[in-house]
Design a protein around this motif. Structure first.
Motif, PDB file in Angstrom:
ATOM      1  N   TYR A 174      17.791  28.101   7.089  1.00 50.17           N
ATOM      2  CA  TYR A 174      17.293  29.001   8.124  1.00 50.17           C
ATOM      3  C   TYR A 174      18.121  30.287   8.166  1.00 50.17           C
ATOM      4  O   TYR A 174      17.569  31.385   8.318  1.00 50.17           O
ATOM      5  N   ALA A 175      19.447  30.163   8.011  1.00 48.69           N
ATOM      6  CA  ALA A 175      20.307  31.348   7.987  1.00 48.69           C
ATOM      7  C   ALA A 175      19.938  32.250   6.814  1.00 48.69           C
ATOM      8  O   ALA A 175      19.892  33.483   6.950  1.00 48.69           O
ATOM      9  N   TYR A 176      19.650  31.659   5.677  1.00 54.03           N
ATOM     10  CA  TYR A 176      19.244  32.449   4.506  1.00 54.03           C
ATOM     11  C   TYR A 176      17.922  33.167   4.774  1.00 54.03           C
ATOM     12  O   TYR A 176      17.769  34.355   4.469  1.00 54.03           O
ATOM     13  N   SER A 177      16.982  32.466   5.383  1.00 47.64           N
ATOM     14  CA  SER A 177      15.686  33.084   5.685  1.00 47.64           C
ATOM     15  C   SER A 177      15.825  34.208   6.697  1.00 47.64           C
ATOM     16  O   SER A 177      14.980  35.109   6.750  1.00 47.64           O
ATOM     17  N   ALA A 178      16.887  34.168   7.504  1.00 51.39           N
ATOM     18  CA  ALA A 178      17.131  35.207   8.501  1.00 51.39           C
ATOM     19  C   ALA A 178      17.917  36.388   7.937  1.00 51.39           C
ATOM     20  O   ALA A 178      18.249  37.318   8.664  1.00 51.39           O
ATOM     21  N   GLY A 179      18.215  36.343   6.630  1.00 52.91           N
ATOM     22  CA  GLY A 179      18.871  37.482   5.997  1.00 52.91           C
ATOM     23  C   GLY A 179      20.296  37.255   5.553  1.00 52.91           C
ATOM     24  O   GLY A 179      20.913  38.173   4.986  1.00 52.91           O
ATOM     25  N   ARG A 180      20.843  36.056   5.776  1.00 47.88           N
ATOM     26  CA  ARG A 180      22.211  35.781   5.361  1.00 47.88           C
ATOM     27  C   ARG A 180      22.227  35.375   3.879  1.00 47.88           C
ATOM     28  O   ARG A 180      22.333  34.214   3.522  1.00 47.88           O
ATOM     29  N   THR A 181      22.130  36.376   3.016  1.00 45.82           N
ATOM     30  CA  THR A 181      22.088  36.112   1.580  1.00 45.82           C
ATOM     31  C   THR A 181      23.431  35.639   1.032  1.00 45.82           C
ATOM     32  O   THR A 181      23.496  35.116  -0.086  1.00 45.82           O
ATOM     33  N   ASP A 182      24.513  35.819   1.802  1.00 49.93           N
ATOM     34  CA  ASP A 182      25.818  35.338   1.344  1.00 49.93           C
ATOM     35  C   ASP A 182      25.852  33.815   1.235  1.00 49.93           C
ATOM     36  O   ASP A 182      26.732  33.250   0.580  1.00 49.93           O
ATOM     37  N   ILE A 183      24.884  33.139   1.880  1.00 51.85           N
ATOM     38  CA  ILE A 183      24.796  31.689   1.777  1.00 51.85           C
ATOM     39  C   ILE A 183      24.701  31.262   0.314  1.00 51.85           C
ATOM     40  O   ILE A 183      25.258  30.236  -0.091  1.00 51.85           O
ATOM     41  N   LEU A 184      24.011  32.042  -0.499  1.00 50.94           N
ATOM     42  CA  LEU A 184      23.852  31.686  -1.907  1.00 50.94           C
ATOM     43  C   LEU A 184      25.198  31.643  -2.618  1.00 50.94           C
ATOM     44  O   LEU A 184      25.472  30.733  -3.411  1.00 50.94           O
TER      45      LEU A 184
ATOM     46  N   GLY B 260      21.597  30.668  -7.111  1.00 51.73           N
ATOM     47  CA  GLY B 260      21.090  32.011  -7.346  1.00 51.73           C
ATOM     48  C   GLY B 260      19.918  32.441  -6.493  1.00 51.73           C
ATOM     49  O   GLY B 260      19.609  33.631  -6.412  1.00 51.73           O
ATOM     50  N   ASN B 261      19.236  31.493  -5.839  1.00 52.56           N
ATOM     51  CA  ASN B 261      18.061  31.854  -5.056  1.00 52.56           C
ATOM     52  C   ASN B 261      17.780  30.785  -4.007  1.00 52.56           C
ATOM     53  O   ASN B 261      18.429  29.734  -3.971  1.00 52.56           O
ATOM     54  N   GLY B 262      16.787  31.074  -3.153  1.00 48.15           N
ATOM     55  CA  GLY B 262      16.464  30.166  -2.059  1.00 48.15           C
ATOM     56  C   GLY B 262      15.953  28.819  -2.521  1.00 48.15           C
ATOM     57  O   GLY B 262      16.190  27.795  -1.871  1.00 48.15           O
ATOM     58  N   GLU B 263      15.244  28.797  -3.641  1.00 48.63           N
ATOM     59  CA  GLU B 263      14.730  27.524  -4.151  1.00 48.63           C
ATOM     60  C   GLU B 263      15.879  26.597  -4.547  1.00 48.63           C
ATOM     61  O   GLU B 263      15.866  25.398  -4.245  1.00 48.63           O
ATOM     62  N   GLU B 264      16.883  27.148  -5.212  1.00 53.01           N
ATOM     63  CA  GLU B 264      18.051  26.351  -5.590  1.00 53.01           C
ATOM     64  C   GLU B 264      18.822  25.904  -4.354  1.00 53.01           C
ATOM     65  O   GLU B 264      19.338  24.781  -4.305  1.00 53.01           O
ATOM     66  N   LEU B 265      18.896  26.776  -3.353  1.00 53.72           N
ATOM     67  CA  LEU B 265      19.539  26.407  -2.096  1.00 53.72           C
ATOM     68  C   LEU B 265      18.821  25.221  -1.472  1.00 53.72           C
ATOM     69  O   LEU B 265      19.463  24.289  -0.958  1.00 53.72           O
ATOM     70  N   GLY B 266      17.490  25.224  -1.489  1.00 53.05           N
ATOM     71  CA  GLY B 266      16.730  24.132  -0.926  1.00 53.05           C
ATOM     72  C   GLY B 266      17.040  22.808  -1.589  1.00 53.05           C
ATOM     73  O   GLY B 266      17.128  21.769  -0.922  1.00 53.05           O
ATOM     74  N   ARG B 267      17.231  22.838  -2.905  1.00 53.95           N
ATOM     75  CA  ARG B 267      17.529  21.596  -3.623  1.00 53.95           C
ATOM     76  C   ARG B 267      18.921  21.069  -3.285  1.00 53.95           C
ATOM     77  O   ARG B 267      19.161  19.859  -3.315  1.00 53.95           O
ATOM     78  N   LEU B 268      19.842  21.975  -2.934  1.00 53.48           N
ATOM     79  CA  LEU B 268      21.218  21.574  -2.647  1.00 53.48           C
ATOM     80  C   LEU B 268      21.464  21.348  -1.159  1.00 53.48           C
ATOM     81  O   LEU B 268      22.522  20.883  -0.760  1.00 53.48           O
ATOM     82  N   ALA B 269      20.475  21.655  -0.329  1.00 53.13           N
ATOM     83  CA  ALA B 269      20.665  21.626   1.121  1.00 53.13           C
ATOM     84  C   ALA B 269      21.102  20.264   1.629  1.00 53.13           C
ATOM     85  O   ALA B 269      21.885  20.175   2.587  1.00 53.13           O
ATOM     86  N   THR B 270      20.620  19.190   1.026  1.00 47.33           N
ATOM     87  CA  THR B 270      20.985  17.854   1.506  1.00 47.33           C
ATOM     88  C   THR B 270      22.464  17.564   1.320  1.00 47.33           C
ATOM     89  O   THR B 270      22.983  16.605   1.879  1.00 47.33           O
TER      90      THR B 270
END
Length: 324
Positions: free
Chosen positions: A206-216, A222-232
């Motif tokens: 959610y933070a990434y979707s709100a503009g916090r690209t430093d989360i990556l 490298g991108n939101g899709e990879e973040l989603g896979r690692l979120a757990t």
């Protein structure tokens, strides 16, 4: 252990919104404090304790893996419960544990031991994922070793984190729910009594979707899709249920996305059966919540002492650090 956050009575202007209280109030905390002053990230650099820690102890082999330990007066006569503090600062090396030192000192003056840890962060060699996560895990679990050398009760521990440190505190308290193939999995994470989260980043997607690209960068993808896979593995909201009560404290003048994230986290946790309280401090911003000389002190100290089964009455709750 009582699960409901205690009733809070403030003596100056300002209000507290308390959400999710599970039991009737059972104690009262009164504090003489100053209003919030909208601290900036430069202001918190100037926040210093009035007394040095009792010891600086290394918990691992890296130069940045150490913590400042404080013991309450009279601690030699009995083992003291422990609060482990984890500082924030966008996970970056430009912020250090120093700005959490006044809060650590105030908690120790109120009667509990504190362990304020440093760890490798972004721009430090080995920082980010996975090194930063391993450091925080090791720093927390090192409390067992501290208990062998200092009068500390390793069975009564609370985690307290601010901002990105709130992310790390909530993440660490959910390590038992990590996937079995996770690089971050620990075989025997230290059990804790509760979590006090100060404006933490609790939902990384959610933070990434709100503009916090430093989360990556934090999690090394490298991108939101990879973040989603690692979120757990890295996002606290994915690690319910913990079976640990949590108190979330945030200012009403914090970022809208962060306020929404706290609500999302609380709702998700309650759906999974955990007990969470959300306290919104009227007029406080992102950094005001770590200033122990304001009204933020009351909900923080009350939650800490409640989770540790320690008494905090009106005489003890007035912050001695700010009275000097």
């Amino acid at each position: 252990m009582k699960r409901g956050i205690a009733r809070i009575v403030l003596s100056l202007l300002g209000t507290v919104t308390l959400m999710g209280c599970q039991q009737p109030p059972d104690k009262e905390a009164v504090i003489e404090s100053k209003p919030f002053s909208h601290l900036s990230e430069l202001d918190i650099v100037e926040m210093v304790p009035t007394r040095a820690p009792d010891a600086r102890v290394r918990y691992d082999e890296h130069p940045l893996t150490f913590g400042n330990l404080r013991l309450p007066d009279g601690a030699t006569g009995k083992d003291s419960p422990l609060v482990i503090l984890i500082h924030g600062g966008q996970w970056e090396s430009s912020f250090t544990l120093d700005y959490m030192e006044p809060l650590a000192e105030a908690l120790t003056e109120a009667g509990v031991a504190t362990w304020n840890i440093e760890f490798r962060r972004l721009n430090n060699p080995g920082g980010g994922y996975p090194g930063m996560f391993h450091d925080v895990s090791n720093g927390i679990d090192f409390a067992r070793q501290l208990a062998q050398n200092y009068p500390i009760d390793a069975e009564r521990i609370v985690l307290l984190g601010h901002s990105s440190g709130g992310h790390l505190a909530a993440w660490a308290a959910g390590r038992q729910n990590l996937p079995q193939d996770s690089e971050l999995l620990d075989s025997d994470p230290l059990p804790v009594r509760g979590i006090v989260d100060l404006a933490g980043v609790l939902d990384l997607e959610y933070a990434y979707s709100a503009g916090r690209t430093d989360i990556l960068e934090v999690v090394g993808v490298g991108n939101g899709e990879e973040l989603g896979r690692l979120a757990t593995e890295v996002s606290p909201i994915e690690l319910f249920p913990r079976g640990i009560p949590q108190t979330l404290v945030i200012g009403s003048d914090d970022s809208p996305w962060r306020l929404e994230s706290q609500e999302r986290y609380k709702t998700r946790g309650e759906t999974e059966g955990d007990v969470l309280d959300l306290i919104v401090l009227d007029g406080a911003n992102h950094f005001d919540v770590v200033d122990p000389c304001t009204e933020a002190w009351t909900p923080i100290a009350t939650a800490v002492f409640e989770y540790l089964d320690e008494s905090l009455d009106s005489a003890e709750s007035s912050n001695p650090v700010c009275a000097r």
